[in-house]
Design an enzyme around this catalytic site. Structure first.
Site, PDB file in Angstrom:
ATOM      1  N   HIS A 194       3.756   7.012   3.896  1.00 35.91           N
ATOM      2  CA  HIS A 194       4.844   5.917   3.678  1.00 35.91           C
ATOM      3  C   HIS A 194       4.374   4.997   2.354  1.00 35.91           C
ATOM      4  O   HIS A 194       3.336   5.029   1.886  1.00 35.91           O
ATOM      5  CB  HIS A 194       5.221   5.340   5.018  1.00 35.91           C
ATOM      6  CG  HIS A 194       3.851   4.337   5.511  1.00 35.91           C
ATOM      7  ND1 HIS A 194       3.158   4.991   6.326  1.00 35.91           N
ATOM      8  CD2 HIS A 194       3.458   3.293   5.356  1.00 35.91           C
ATOM      9  CE1 HIS A 194       2.108   4.184   6.798  1.00 35.91           C
ATOM     10  NE2 HIS A 194       2.319   2.861   6.066  1.00 35.91           N
ATOM     11  N   HIS A 219       0.893  -1.124  -0.152  1.00 33.06           N
ATOM     12  CA  HIS A 219       0.017   0.037  -0.040  1.00 33.06           C
ATOM     13  C   HIS A 219       1.044   1.122   0.002  1.00 33.06           C
ATOM     14  O   HIS A 219       2.041   1.147   0.289  1.00 33.06           O
ATOM     15  CB  HIS A 219      -1.015  -0.104   1.136  1.00 33.06           C
ATOM     16  CG  HIS A 219      -0.340  -0.101   2.553  1.00 33.06           C
ATOM     17  ND1 HIS A 219      -0.235  -1.037   3.435  1.00 33.06           N
ATOM     18  CD2 HIS A 219       0.238   1.002   3.370  1.00 33.06           C
ATOM     19  CE1 HIS A 219       0.401  -0.891   4.506  1.00 33.06           C
ATOM     20  NE2 HIS A 219       0.524   0.239   4.519  1.00 33.06           N
ATOM     21  N   GLU A 263       7.623   1.006   4.927  1.00 32.17           N
ATOM     22  CA  GLU A 263       7.198  -0.054   5.864  1.00 32.17           C
ATOM     23  C   GLU A 263       7.305  -1.458   5.113  1.00 32.17           C
ATOM     24  O   GLU A 263       7.171  -1.519   3.854  1.00 32.17           O
ATOM     25  CB  GLU A 263       5.772   0.298   6.051  1.00 32.17           C
ATOM     26  CG  GLU A 263       4.949  -0.981   7.115  1.00 32.17           C
ATOM     27  CD  GLU A 263       3.545  -0.712   7.169  1.00 32.17           C
ATOM     28  OE1 GLU A 263       3.034   0.259   6.469  1.00 32.17           O
ATOM     29  OE2 GLU A 263       2.823  -1.233   8.220  1.00 32.17           O
TER      30      GLU A 263
HETATM   31 CO    CO Z   1       1.092   1.130   6.323  1.00 37.76          CO
END
Ligand code: CO
Length: 134
Positions: free
Chosen positions: A79, A7, A130
């Protein structure tokens, strides 16, 4: 070891309203709001055929995204999340290669019930990364 883009996260003051625009204007599928107290955020996901958009809003007083929203009052990309097959092996390789892992270095359970870690943006061209176990 770098897998799919899981994502892209956008930090906003109101994740539900932000996601609603995707639901109406793009006719996208949006999730319910999910509070993640351990991460200090509330998340709402927009599902795309090849990835997701994660809207995050602060939860609690010590939210790690509070400062980001002070600097970016209208919201902004916060992020990117990449999948890795083995998060511990990925972490150890990243550290060996000189990347800094944020926090205590131990994976926490993320929005999808899988272990995640965050990597220092200064080690990745200014973008907070991440990693999530796939
Ligand atoms: Co995230």
């Amino acid at each position: 070891m770098l897998g799919r883009l899981n994502h892209v996260a956008i930090a906003v003051k109101d994740a539900v309203s932000a996601a609603k625009i995707y639901g109406s204007a793009f006719q996208a599928e949006i999730s319910d709001a999910v509070p993640l107290p351990e991460h200090g955020v509330i998340t709402v996901f927009v599902t795309l055929p090849n990835t997701k958009i994660e809207f995050i809003q602060p939860l609690g007083e010590a939210s790690p995204i509070a400062k980001f929203l002070d600097r970016n009052a209208d919201g902004g990309i916060h992020h990117v999340c990449y999948e890795v097959p083995d998060i511990i092996a990925a972490r150890d390789t990243l550290i060996k290669e000189g990347a800094r892992v944020l926090g205590d270095g131990q994976p926490k359970i993320g929005a999808h019930g899988k272990p995640v870690l965050f990597l220092h943006p200064k080690d990745f061209s200014g973008a907070l990364v991440e990693i999530e176990q796939s």
